[in-house]
Write an enzyme that holds these catalytic residues in place. Structure first.
Site, PDB file in Angstrom:
ATOM      1  N   THR A  93       0.863  -1.181   0.000  1.00 10.09           N
ATOM      2  CA  THR A  93       0.000   0.000   0.000  1.00 10.09           C
ATOM      3  C   THR A  93       0.897   1.228   0.000  1.00 10.09           C
ATOM      4  O   THR A  93       1.618   1.481   0.975  1.00 10.09           O
ATOM      5  CB  THR A  93      -0.895   0.020   1.255  1.00 10.09           C
ATOM      6  OG1 THR A  93      -1.652  -1.190   1.298  1.00 10.09           O
ATOM      7  CG2 THR A  93      -1.849   1.207   1.222  1.00 10.09           C
ATOM      8  N   LYS A 168      -7.405   1.826  -2.961  1.00  8.15           N
ATOM      9  CA  LYS A 168      -6.949   1.324  -1.645  1.00  8.15           C
ATOM     10  C   LYS A 168      -7.035   2.440  -0.598  1.00  8.15           C
ATOM     11  O   LYS A 168      -7.335   2.195   0.576  1.00  8.15           O
ATOM     12  CB  LYS A 168      -5.522   0.788  -1.774  1.00  8.15           C
ATOM     13  CG  LYS A 168      -4.890   0.323  -0.484  1.00  8.15           C
ATOM     14  CD  LYS A 168      -5.442  -0.990   0.070  1.00  8.15           C
ATOM     15  CE  LYS A 168      -4.925  -1.236   1.469  1.00  8.15           C
ATOM     16  NZ  LYS A 168      -4.922  -2.572   1.937  1.00  8.15           N
ATOM     17  N   LYS A 236       0.959   5.137   8.255  1.00 14.27           N
ATOM     18  CA  LYS A 236       1.595   5.521   6.980  1.00 14.27           C
ATOM     19  C   LYS A 236       0.537   5.692   5.884  1.00 14.27           C
ATOM     20  O   LYS A 236       0.516   6.678   5.160  1.00 14.27           O
ATOM     21  CB  LYS A 236       2.625   4.435   6.639  1.00 14.27           C
ATOM     22  CG  LYS A 236       3.265   4.441   5.279  1.00 14.27           C
ATOM     23  CD  LYS A 236       2.724   3.425   4.286  1.00 14.27           C
ATOM     24  CE  LYS A 236       2.622   1.992   4.679  1.00 14.27           C
ATOM     25  NZ  LYS A 236       2.015   1.103   3.704  1.00 14.27           N
TER      26      LYS A 236
HETATM   27  P1  NAP Z   1       5.392  -6.401   7.572  1.00 16.16           P
HETATM   28  O1  NAP Z   1       4.950  -7.678   8.185  1.00 16.16           O
HETATM   29  O2  NAP Z   1       5.875  -5.302   8.439  1.00 16.16           O
HETATM   30  O3  NAP Z   1       6.534  -6.759   6.497  1.00 16.16           O
HETATM   31  C1  NAP Z   1       7.189  -5.746   5.771  1.00 16.16           C
HETATM   32  C2  NAP Z   1       8.023  -6.373   4.687  1.00 16.16           C
HETATM   33  O4  NAP Z   1       8.680  -5.327   3.952  1.00 16.16           O
HETATM   34  C3  NAP Z   1       9.148  -7.263   5.235  1.00 16.16           C
HETATM   35  O5  NAP Z   1       9.366  -8.329   4.342  1.00 16.16           O
HETATM   36  C4  NAP Z   1      10.332  -6.285   5.254  1.00 16.16           C
HETATM   37  O6  NAP Z   1      11.588  -6.929   5.258  1.00 16.16           O
HETATM   38  C5  NAP Z   1      10.085  -5.559   3.952  1.00 16.16           C
HETATM   39  N1  NAP Z   1      10.790  -4.282   3.855  1.00 16.16           N
HETATM   40  C6  NAP Z   1      10.612  -3.195   4.623  1.00 16.16           C
HETATM   41  N2  NAP Z   1      11.426  -2.202   4.209  1.00 16.16           N
HETATM   42  C7  NAP Z   1      12.129  -2.694   3.159  1.00 16.16           C
HETATM   43  C8  NAP Z   1      13.115  -2.160   2.293  1.00 16.16           C
HETATM   44  N3  NAP Z   1      13.577  -0.927   2.438  1.00 16.16           N
HETATM   45  N4  NAP Z   1      13.600  -2.945   1.300  1.00 16.16           N
HETATM   46  C9  NAP Z   1      13.155  -4.213   1.149  1.00 16.16           C
HETATM   47  N5  NAP Z   1      12.220  -4.766   1.926  1.00 16.16           N
HETATM   48  C10 NAP Z   1      11.717  -4.021   2.918  1.00 16.16           C
HETATM   49  O7  NAP Z   1       4.251  -5.753   6.669  1.00 16.16           O
HETATM   50  P2  NAP Z   1       2.981  -6.460   5.973  1.00 16.16           P
HETATM   51  O8  NAP Z   1       1.855  -6.462   6.945  1.00 16.16           O
HETATM   52  O9  NAP Z   1       3.403  -7.713   5.297  1.00 16.16           O
HETATM   53  O10 NAP Z   1       2.623  -5.331   4.890  1.00 16.16           O
HETATM   54  C11 NAP Z   1       3.309  -5.232   3.649  1.00 16.16           C
HETATM   55  C12 NAP Z   1       2.541  -4.214   2.781  1.00 16.16           C
HETATM   56  O11 NAP Z   1       1.197  -4.681   2.591  1.00 16.16           O
HETATM   57  C13 NAP Z   1       2.445  -2.813   3.416  1.00 16.16           C
HETATM   58  O12 NAP Z   1       2.512  -1.827   2.420  1.00 16.16           O
HETATM   59  C14 NAP Z   1       1.060  -2.837   4.075  1.00 16.16           C
HETATM   60  O13 NAP Z   1       0.529  -1.529   4.218  1.00 16.16           O
HETATM   61  C15 NAP Z   1       0.274  -3.687   3.082  1.00 16.16           C
HETATM   62  N6  NAP Z   1      -0.908  -4.401   3.623  1.00 16.16           N
HETATM   63  C16 NAP Z   1      -0.874  -5.008   4.841  1.00 16.16           C
HETATM   64  C17 NAP Z   1      -2.020  -5.677   5.307  1.00 16.16           C
HETATM   65  C18 NAP Z   1      -2.049  -6.390   6.646  1.00 16.16           C
HETATM   66  O14 NAP Z   1      -3.155  -6.699   7.130  1.00 16.16           O
HETATM   67  N7  NAP Z   1      -0.915  -6.666   7.279  1.00 16.16           N
HETATM   68  C19 NAP Z   1      -3.168  -5.724   4.519  1.00 16.16           C
HETATM   69  C20 NAP Z   1      -3.143  -5.142   3.258  1.00 16.16           C
HETATM   70  C21 NAP Z   1      -2.011  -4.477   2.823  1.00 16.16           C
HETATM   71  P3  NAP Z   1      12.248  -7.437   6.651  1.00 16.16           P
HETATM   72  O15 NAP Z   1      11.697  -8.819   6.896  1.00 16.16           O
HETATM   73  O16 NAP Z   1      13.694  -7.423   6.389  1.00 16.16           O
HETATM   74  O17 NAP Z   1      11.838  -6.446   7.726  1.00 16.16           O
END
Ligand code: NAP
Length: 286
Positions: A93, A168, A236
């Protein structure tokens, strides 16, 4: 078709397993390398220590990482090695502006870009029941539809690049309002001395029922806020929404209030908790 997934966080892990189940996953990358290696061993795919290496061995690159600057850094990295005709799908997102910038960078390499943010939570990612709202070229979408279908139950094309992320943003504004309503109502219910398991059960089946109540209602009343969707990530997103609202002259007061509340929780060290941690503020208001 061979797909590679960049980002194995709460969302990416479930997506990767569903892609592998459909026989489409060939490669993974994660910033923290051990996560990629562990999953690659489990799914029998290749783990890469550089996104540019991953881009060389697949036809579709999927990205699901935290924020705008991370997505642009990854897009710039894969642009150094990407094959013409590759489709890059960003499921993170981020803002529509970031989606547009990414598409320009990749168009110079004759690669297509789709912004395809998702909704449905970690449960949706795990069960392959996410919905995705897609911006970008219709023909590119048609080519990668089987890849998206392996992770989602609904795929809707919204228009050109950026329109997926704009849709979104609508979702995230709505999510803020729902979180405010559910946390406030359940804190009220608990203060009445009601049996909260029964409250969540009966209300989930009526006109006020919703995903957040059903999936997070009980846990929040029990004081458990494991992610889920980290509130720092929703913070964010809401700042992206506020920026867009300012540009279009729209008012989003529930989102403004939620940003304020999240900032209070983040200052107290709760930024990595699920968005249902908003309940802490409602519960403690007595
Ligand atoms: P998360 O569990 O915090 O995971 C974040 C991921 O991004 C990890 O793999 C992290 O790597 C990677 N990352 C962060 N900074 C980076 C960088 N500079 N370069 C490369 N990789 C990087 O987050 P998530 O919940 O999976 O969410 C991921 C995305 O989906 C976000 O944009 C979020 O807003 C969106 N989203 C989330 C949900 C939900 O319910 N969780 C639902 C819909 C959409 P590391 O493992 O090394 O930290």
């Amino acid at each position: 078709m061979k797909a590679g997934l960049i980002g194995l966080g709460a969302m990416g892990l479930g997506m990767a397993r569903n892609l592998a189940k459909a026989g489409l996953l060939a490669a993974v990358y994660n910033r923290t390398e051990s996560k990629a290696q562990d999953l690659a061993d489990e799914l029998k795919v290749s783990a890469h220590t550089d996104p540019a290496d991953l881009a060389q061995v697949v036809d579709v690159v999927l990205i699901c990482i935290s924020a705008d600057q991370d997505v642009l850094a990854v897009v710039n990295a894969i642009a150094t090695s990407i094959k013409p005709g590759t489709v890059v799908i960003d499921m993170s997102t981020v803002s529509s502006d970031t989606a547009l910038q990414a598409s320009v960078i990749l168009a110079e390499k004759q690669a297509d870009f789709l912004d395809a943010p998702v909704s449905g939570g970690v449960e949706g990612a795990k069960n392959g029941t996410l919905v995705t709202m897609v911006g970008g070229d219709v023909d590119a979408l048609a080519r990668v539809r089987p890849v998206l279908a392996a992770m989602t139950k609904r795929i809707v094309h919204m228009g050109p690049v950026g329109m997926g992320q704009a849709t979104k943003a609508v979702n995230q504004i709505m999510c803020a309002g729902i979180s405010q309503a559910v946390t406030e109502a359940l804190a009220f219910g608990q203060a009445q001395g009601l049996p909260m398991d029964k409250v969540v059960d009966v209300i989930s089946g009526g006109a006020s029922g919703n995903w957040f109540l059903e999936h997070r209602g009980l846990t929040m009343t029990q004081g458990t806020f494991a992610p889920g969707f980290k509130l720092a990530l929703h913070h964010k997103d809401l700042n992206i929404c506020r920026h867009m609202a300012e540009k279009s002259g729209s008012a989003i007061p529930l989102s403004d209030k939620t940003v304020e509340d999240y900032e209070q929780l983040m200052a107290q060290g709760f930024g990595d908790e699920d968005i249902s941690a908003l309940y802490r503020l409602k519960r403690d208001k007595k």
